[in-house]
Scaffold this active site. Structure first.
Site, PDB file in Angstrom:
ATOM      1  N   ALA A  21     -49.975  35.423  -4.563  1.00  8.97           N
ATOM      2  CA  ALA A  21     -49.826  36.290  -5.736  1.00  8.97           C
ATOM      3  C   ALA A  21     -51.022  37.210  -5.976  1.00  8.97           C
ATOM      4  CB  ALA A  21     -49.585  35.438  -6.975  1.00  8.97           C
ATOM      5  N   PHE A  32     -47.329  33.286 -11.148  1.00  7.30           N
ATOM      6  CA  PHE A  32     -46.360  32.362 -11.729  1.00  7.30           C
ATOM      7  C   PHE A  32     -46.972  31.512 -12.845  1.00  7.30           C
ATOM      8  CE2 PHE A  32     -43.763  32.912  -7.701  1.00  7.30           C
ATOM      9  CZ  PHE A  32     -42.925  33.809  -8.322  1.00  7.30           C
ATOM     10  N   VAL A  91     -42.515  37.351  -3.532  1.00  5.06           N
ATOM     11  CA  VAL A  91     -41.087  37.707  -3.462  1.00  5.06           C
ATOM     12  C   VAL A  91     -40.874  39.179  -3.829  1.00  5.06           C
ATOM     13  CG1 VAL A  91     -40.364  35.343  -4.006  1.00  5.06           C
ATOM     14  CG2 VAL A  91     -40.616  36.994  -5.876  1.00  5.06           C
ATOM     15  N   ASP A  92     -41.998  39.946  -3.916  1.00  9.06           N
ATOM     16  CA  ASP A  92     -41.910  41.297  -4.463  1.00  9.06           C
ATOM     17  C   ASP A  92     -41.602  42.394  -3.444  1.00  9.06           C
ATOM     18  OD1 ASP A  92     -44.429  41.671  -3.124  1.00  9.06           O
ATOM     19  OD2 ASP A  92     -45.466  40.858  -4.879  1.00  9.06           O
ATOM     20  N   HIS A 107     -40.951  32.254   0.367  1.00  6.88           N
ATOM     21  CA  HIS A 107     -40.224  32.004  -0.883  1.00  6.88           C
ATOM     22  C   HIS A 107     -39.071  32.986  -1.079  1.00  6.88           C
ATOM     23  CE1 HIS A 107     -44.091  29.884  -2.482  1.00  6.88           C
ATOM     24  NE2 HIS A 107     -43.423  29.158  -1.631  1.00  6.88           N
ATOM     25  N   CYS A 141     -20.057  38.039  -9.884  1.00  9.59           N
ATOM     26  CA  CYS A 141     -19.601  38.908  -8.809  1.00  9.59           C
ATOM     27  C   CYS A 141     -18.424  39.753  -9.278  1.00  9.59           C
ATOM     28  CB  CYS A 141     -19.201  38.039  -7.622  1.00  9.59           C
ATOM     29  SG  CYS A 141     -18.426  38.941  -6.284  1.00  9.59           S
ATOM     30  N   ASN A 205     -60.271  35.857  -1.963  1.00  9.73           N
ATOM     31  CA  ASN A 205     -59.581  35.607  -3.219  1.00  9.73           C
ATOM     32  C   ASN A 205     -59.949  36.563  -4.330  1.00  9.73           C
ATOM     33  OD1 ASN A 205     -57.583  33.596  -2.979  1.00  9.73           O
ATOM     34  ND2 ASN A 205     -59.205  32.126  -2.515  1.00  9.73           N
TER      35      ASN A 205
HETATM   36 ZN   LIG Z   1     -17.762  37.174  -4.906  1.00 11.36          ZN
END
Ligand SMILES: [Zn+2]
Length: 215
Positions: A21, A32, A91-92, A107, A141, A205
């Site tokens: 991160a 997080f 995850v960005d 992740h 969906c 870091n």
């Molecule tokens: Zn669907």
């Protein structure tokens, strides 16, 4: 630090970056540890919470989806320019946006909404800025009305591409650990593995951007 890094990179045949991160913080992406409804966000990122309160979960996820609109910073760009394979806990999607071609996302990522029932998918930014009553409709969906799933690895899910991350780490003769406090098991095993395998491990870091800029 910059000088040490410069020489280490020059001497290395197969450098690999492992990022957390901290590398994305200068791009405006929180860690997080950020708070959500008075609790650390990590407490909500579990499969258990997703199943028990999907709408509450997607309310948080719509904030994470907005991270896709942020821009990579000098540290992401430096890794891309140096052509380092990247193993990331983030995850960005900012490594890909910076131009890195090999990115292993332990992740997963926050890019898409996936319907596991019919295979339909949507860009997750669909949720950005949606009101709670709109979310109620958007998280289903539009083809088959099943609840969407996401590609982010939650607590309780297996890591993504772990074998690939181990293989990449085993090839490294230099592992740059950037912006990761290494608190998350088992991702924190990778530096140990690299070291065990004779690779040099350098942790960056603080001030990732300044340290990596223009290397
Ligand atoms: Zn669907």
């Amino acid at each position: 630090m910059r000088r040490e890094l410069f020489h280490a990179l020059q001497e290395s045949c197969h450098p690999v970056a492992f990022t957390g991160a901290g590398i994305s913080a200068p791009s405006g992406i929180p860690t997080f540890d950020m708070q959500w409804k008075g609790m650390p966000v990590r407490d909500f990122l579990s499969r258990e919470y997703f199943s028990s309160d999907p709408l509450g979960f997607f309310e948080l996820f719509s904030v994470m989806a907005a991270w896709r609109n942020q821009q990579p910073n000098a540290a992401h760009l430096a890794l891309a320019r140096l052509g380092l394979p990247v193993i990331t806990q983030n995850v960005d999607g900012l490594h890909q946006k910076a131009g890195s071609s090999k990115v292993i996302e332990l992740h997963g990522n926050a890019a898409m909404l996936r319907c596991r029932a019919c295979g339909h998918s949507e860009d997750s930014r669909l949720l950005v800025g949606a009101l709670p009553e709109e979310l109620d409709r958007l998280v289903y969906c539009r083809v088959c009305n099943s609840l969407f799933d996401i590609d982010v690895v939650l607590y309780g899910d297996p890591l993504r591409d772990w074998e690939q991350a181990i293989a990449e780490t085993m090839q490294a003769d230099l592992l740059l650990v950037i912006g990761s406090s290494l608190t998350t098991y088992p991702a924190n095993q990778l530096p140990e593995l690299a070291e065990h395998n004779g690779a040099r491990v350098i942790a960056i870091n603080k001030d990732c951007e300044r340290v990596l800029e223009d290397l």
